[in-house]
Enzyme design. Sequence first.
Site, PDB file in Angstrom:
ATOM      1  N   ILE A  15      -0.706  -8.202 -11.053  1.00  0.00           N
ATOM      2  CA  ILE A  15       0.155  -7.535 -12.012  1.00  0.00           C
ATOM      3  C   ILE A  15      -0.801  -7.117 -13.118  1.00  0.00           C
ATOM      4  O   ILE A  15      -1.322  -7.946 -13.855  1.00  0.00           O
ATOM      5  CB  ILE A  15       1.252  -8.469 -12.557  1.00  0.00           C
ATOM      6  N   SER A  16      -1.065  -5.841 -13.165  1.00  0.00           N
ATOM      7  CA  SER A  16      -2.028  -5.299 -14.115  1.00  0.00           C
ATOM      8  C   SER A  16      -1.301  -4.226 -14.929  1.00  0.00           C
ATOM      9  O   SER A  16      -1.320  -3.047 -14.580  1.00  0.00           O
ATOM     10  CB  SER A  16      -3.220  -4.719 -13.352  1.00  0.00           C
TER      11      SER A  16
END
Length: 115
Positions: A15-16
């Site tokens: 999750i960036s």
Amino acid sequence: RLLSDAGLIVLTAFISPLRTDRQTVRQLLQDSNFFEIYVNCPLEECIRRDPKGLYQKAQAGEIPEFTGISSPYEPPQSPELVLDTSKQSLEECVAAVIALLRTHNIISCSNDFNH
């Protein structure tokens, strides 16, 4: 990068939420084949699928800085591949990743992933 430099195909899932962070990774791996794959899923579907109730807790304010709820998410502007998991099956997503790798001559297997 170490694994990529060793000739391995490396797939990672993060999750960036910030474009700048993803751009930093792209720059670090500029000598390698780097493909940003955007696994897109509408927030409503993420909430529906959430087995731990984390989105509900985040919406209630129990989890601060939760991506997509109380913390921003910046979708990629030009990923090499977009997978919409609300419309594509797991098999379709896998086939799309394999097709991307074939297109860029990362793999050259003539059989599909089921064989």
